[in-house]
Enzyme design. Sequence first.
Site, short mmCIF file in Angstrom:
data_model
loop_
_atom_site.label_atom_id
_atom_site.label_comp_id
_atom_site.label_asym_id
_atom_site.label_seq_id
_atom_site.Cartn_x
_atom_site.Cartn_y
_atom_site.Cartn_z
N HIS A 17 0.85 -1.00 0.30
CA HIS A 17 -0.31 0.50 -0.17
C HIS A 17 0.84 1.12 0.31
CE1 HIS A 17 -3.35 -2.67 2.54
NE2 HIS A 17 -3.38 -2.40 1.17
N LYS A 41 -16.37 -7.22 5.81
CA LYS A 41 -15.45 -7.76 6.99
C LYS A 41 -15.37 -7.96 8.41
CE LYS A 41 -11.86 -7.20 2.43
NZ LYS A 41 -11.04 -6.42 2.25
N ARG A 90 -2.58 -6.69 -7.28
CA ARG A 90 -1.43 -7.41 -8.14
C ARG A 90 -1.61 -8.38 -8.91
NH1 ARG A 90 -3.11 -8.83 -2.23
NH2 ARG A 90 -4.72 -9.01 -2.50
N SER A 128 -2.73 -8.93 3.28
CA SER A 128 -3.26 -8.08 3.76
C SER A 128 -4.00 -9.15 4.91
CB SER A 128 -4.10 -7.27 3.94
OG SER A 128 -3.83 -5.90 3.93
#
Length: 149
Positions: A17, A41, A90, A128
């Site tokens: 990040h 989440k 990514r 993460s």
Amino acid sequence: MKIALFPGSFDPFTNGHADIVQRGLQLFDRIIISIGHNSKKKRYLPIEKMIGHVRDTYATNDRIEVITYDELTAELAIRYKANYLLRGLRNTTDFEYENSIAQVNRHLNPNLETVFLITSPQYAHINSSIIREVHRYGGDVNEFLPYTI
């Protein structure tokens, strides 16, 4: 002035990040790191703690602001006069997910452009979810973070 939001749950905010933020500063005058509440989440690290870590990381850079939010990102952008969303990719899985979100955000706010930066190769493996799992079981994750937890 080119203002970009960099939205995410950032649970935790990683070196990947941070790489996107640093590279984004070459494109934008101001970046607002927007730590959101994701209804899908449950947070691992308290949001207040994450805000503190990220603010400390960028304390000397007046072009970066760190906020929290609990609203639609497209509406947050209007409130902060941001015409850009900054996102890191990514892999192709990230692209599929982020593309759908970008299309909805553009529908909700026609002035909002999403800018994707491909993650630098040395950070492409950082995720993460994996960092949380390693930390949960006592592993040292500090080499993956721009701060110490």
